[in-house]
Design a protein around this motif. Structure first.
Motif, mmCIF file in Angstrom:
data_model
loop_
_atom_site.group_PDB
_atom_site.id
_atom_site.type_symbol
_atom_site.label_atom_id
_atom_site.label_comp_id
_atom_site.label_asym_id
_atom_site.label_seq_id
_atom_site.Cartn_x
_atom_site.Cartn_y
_atom_site.Cartn_z
ATOM 1 N N LYS A 125 0.840 -1.207 0.000
ATOM 2 C CA LYS A 125 0.000 0.000 0.000
ATOM 3 C C LYS A 125 0.873 1.254 0.000
ATOM 4 O O LYS A 125 0.594 2.207 -0.720
ATOM 5 C CB LYS A 125 -0.906 -0.013 1.248
ATOM 6 C CG LYS A 125 -1.954 1.069 1.259
ATOM 7 C CD LYS A 125 -2.966 0.863 0.151
ATOM 8 C CE LYS A 125 -3.849 2.078 -0.026
ATOM 9 N NZ LYS A 125 -4.632 1.967 -1.260
ATOM 10 N N GLU A 165 2.082 2.245 -3.370
ATOM 11 C CA GLU A 165 1.207 2.949 -4.311
ATOM 12 C C GLU A 165 1.401 4.461 -4.224
ATOM 13 O O GLU A 165 0.984 5.187 -5.121
ATOM 14 C CB GLU A 165 -0.255 2.600 -4.014
ATOM 15 C CG GLU A 165 -0.590 1.170 -4.350
ATOM 16 C CD GLU A 165 -1.953 0.755 -3.817
ATOM 17 O OE1 GLU A 165 -2.762 1.634 -3.507
ATOM 18 O OE2 GLU A 165 -2.182 -0.461 -3.723
ATOM 19 N N TYR A 188 -0.110 1.846 -9.868
ATOM 20 C CA TYR A 188 -1.504 1.813 -9.415
ATOM 21 C C TYR A 188 -1.650 0.753 -8.342
ATOM 22 O O TYR A 188 -2.339 0.942 -7.356
ATOM 23 C CB TYR A 188 -2.427 1.511 -10.598
ATOM 24 C CG TYR A 188 -3.874 1.357 -10.202
ATOM 25 C CD1 TYR A 188 -4.637 2.461 -9.876
ATOM 26 C CD2 TYR A 188 -4.461 0.086 -10.136
ATOM 27 C CE1 TYR A 188 -5.956 2.317 -9.486
ATOM 28 C CE2 TYR A 188 -5.769 -0.064 -9.744
ATOM 29 C CZ TYR A 188 -6.518 1.060 -9.419
ATOM 30 O OH TYR A 188 -7.814 0.917 -9.018
ATOM 31 N N ARG A 189 -0.971 -0.358 -8.552
ATOM 32 C CA ARG A 189 -0.972 -1.432 -7.558
ATOM 33 C C ARG A 189 0.328 -2.189 -7.742
ATOM 34 O O ARG A 189 0.751 -2.430 -8.868
ATOM 35 C CB ARG A 189 -2.174 -2.354 -7.800
ATOM 36 C CG ARG A 189 -2.204 -3.605 -6.934
ATOM 37 C CD ARG A 189 -2.796 -3.294 -5.569
ATOM 38 N NE ARG A 189 -3.080 -4.526 -4.828
ATOM 39 C CZ ARG A 189 -2.196 -5.172 -4.071
ATOM 40 N NH1 ARG A 189 -0.960 -4.739 -3.994
ATOM 41 N NH2 ARG A 189 -2.532 -6.253 -3.394
#
Lengths: 395, 175
Positions: free
Chosen positions: A79, A82, A352-353
């Motif tokens: 996370k 990102e 984005y991920r």
């Protein structure tokens, strides 16, 4: 509070103390089933290699079931990733499997290079291969020392760290860090290797050759070691494959799978090395595979050092790395197995991920199959030879 | 009925390695037992011999006596300690032009570059804040600096008792 009032994770009363156990993990309290009990191992336990928490369902000294309880050092690196540029993400991969940080850096760099079509100069490729193999030896040395310590032999810990120190010094002189390297960049590395690199590497290779023989004298041929590891924690090849195990764990079970051979990245296809495999799949086979891997890594390093080319150490440097929209995947063989990096890019400078497929996570899932039925003391060599690294599991 | 373990195995080694089948029953032969006994003792003696080899030849030892050699310990030139500003050789002024590239490159927000206007109304470095508690020593700021105005210092043992001690003002400290 009773068992019926179990919460989300399942709180179970054990001797009047509420224990948080994973869902579905309960003891049958009916008549005749009451000998079993729970034992909590870790997270702060010296032989869980960091902060692994295991819930054990025990019957006397026999382990009936092992359930790893994850998340103690979860940092949300995917996370966080990102919100970081691709270049900044490289330093986060250091913190996945901190003993393979160069190899983790390489995995992300390979994905970025693949996405943007960045070429890598010859010298940089050689640096990558040599550094990655040094890192593999260094990681196995720490594993070897700690394995001995888990079995009660402090001596091996000191001997393992002795040669590891030489390799760490090479890294420190090269990139300034000993653990969180952050050395590789898309297209090469942030700096060239110093002039002393090749002589130092040659010295380490020479010393390691005799050192591994010493390790054999100390631990491999030791009768206590044999009694503690032979026939313990047998992992069948099918089970290993079903759990997605990779690296020495899978090879110890007799499956000759190595990303360096089956999907050669960098310039691994140019070097000759053998893939050691085990026959039984027990702890001792996994041990022997790692010892042999060190020797094979020395072969690769020696071969690379003999033909180390000059030239640039990095191709063109970009101000920002904006990956074109799409999804990219790269995989490398770390000291623990297959590390996959999956990037979903939206065209901007940040992913984005980003998803890491870490080897320790898959290897750990085989733990219950290995340990169930053994004595509690056998769980320690089983965890040690699985060589799981907890930051790699929790991420 | 008591729950039985799935595959309780005994201690020892498999039959192909000298004397045991994994059904929990150990089958010893006298010859195998004696061989095992002698080889086992020998393996322990050999390991101890290695230890004594190092004991009598300490020249092969490569570890450093760390806390004792603290005064003479020199780090490698590329060692990544905490961030430091590079000063102009002559005037002692920082080379930093306050462009803020290091601030952008930093993954953790450890750096803040504050500007001020000098007498000629040009933008110059006012204060350089460095939050060492957030820094991961990744070297990205040094790489991003095109003026060579920052470097990683050589100091080590950087622990502090209070995290506020790690909020550093590298330039423009209010006296």
């Amino acid at each position: 509070m009773t068992e019926q009032q179990a919460g989300l994770a399942g709180d179970i009363m054990e001797n009047g103390v509420a224990m948080t156990v994973p869902p579905g993990f309960s003891i049958d309290r009916r008549e005749g089933h009451t000998d079993e009990y729970f034992l909590n191992m870790g997270p702060q336990h010296p032989s869980t290699h960091g902060v692994l928490r295991l819930m054990l369902r025990m019957d006397g000294e026999n382990v009936l079931e092992v359930v790893p309880h994850l998340g103690y050092i979860h940092r949300g690196l995917e996370k966080i990733g990102e919100n970081q540029t691709y270049l900044q993400n490289i330093h986060l991969t250091d913190r996945l499997d901190y003993l393979s940080s160069h190899i983790n850096n390489l995995a992300l760099c390979l994905a970025i290079e693949k996405a943007m079509g960045i070429g890598v100069p010859e010298r940089a490729e050689y640096i990558r291969v040599m550094v990655c193999e040094l890192q593999r030896i260094q990681s196995h040395l720490l594993w070897w020392g700690v394995l001995g310590m888990d079995l009660g032999a402090i001596t091996s810990f000191l001997y393992g760290f002795k040669e590891r120190e030489l390799i760490t010094d090479i890294f420190e002189e090269m990139c300034g860090a000993r653990l969180t390297m952050n050395f590789f960049r898309p297209g090469g590395s942030f700096a060239d290797v110093p002039d002393t690199f090749i002589p130092r590497v040659r010295a380490v290779v020479e010393r390691m050759k005799s050192a591994i023989d010493e390790y054999d004298t100390l631990l491999t041929n030791n009768v206590i070691m044999h009694l503690r590891t032979k026939g313990i924690g047998v992992l069948a090849a099918e089970t290993a494959l079903a759990h997605g195990c990779s690296g020495p764990v899978l090879r110890g079970s007799g499956v000759a799978f190595d990303v360096r051979r089956s999907d050669p990245y960098s310039i691994y296809d140019r070097f000759s090395f053998d893939i050691p495999v085990g026959t039984v799949g027990d702890c001792f086979d996994r041990y022997k595979v790692r010892m042999e891997e060190m020797r094979q890594s020395l072969r690769i390093i020696e071969e690379a050092a003999a033909s180390f080319p000059g030239g640039p150490y990095r191709s063109k440097k970009y101000a920002t790395y904006n990956l074109p929209a799409g999804s990219y995947y790269s995989q490398v063989e770390t000291a623990r197995g297959l590390l996959g990096v999956y990037i979903e890019a939206d065209g901007g400078p940040k992913p984005y991920r980003i998803k890491y497929r870490s080897p320790s996570f898959a290897n750990l899932s085989a733990l219950n199959d290995l340990a169930a039925g053994h004595k509690l003391a056998d769980l320690v060599p089983i965890i040690a030879t699985l060589d799981v690294l907890i930051p790699d599991i929790d991420r | 009925m008591k729950t039985q373990a799935k595959n309780i195995q005994g201690r020892g080694y498999p039959v192909e390695r000298g004397g045991f089948v994994p059904d929990g029953q150990v089958h010893w032969s006298l010859a195998g037992y004696l061989t095992h006994l002698v080889n086992g003792c020998l393996s322990l003696v050999k390991g101890m011999g290695l230890t004594f080899g190092y004991f009598s030849h300490p020249g092969r030892i490569i570890t450093q006596q760390y806390p004792e050699n603290r005064e003479t310990l020199v780090m490698f030139p590329r060692f990544r300690g905490r961030l430091a500003l590079v000063m102009d050789e002559a005037g002692g002024a920082p080379l930093c032009t306050a462009c803020g590239m290091c601030e952008k490159a930093c993954p953790n927000g450890s750096i803040s570059v504050l500007t001020r206007r000098d007498s000629g109304n040009r933008k110059v470095l006012g204060r350089y804040l460095y939050r060492f508690s957030q820094c991961t020593l990744c070297n990205l700021c040094v790489e991003s600096c095109v003026f060579g105005a920052i470097r990683m210092a050589q100091d080590f043992e950087l622990a502090a008792y209070d995290s506020s001690d790690l909020q550093l003002v590298l330039y423009g400290k209010e006296e």
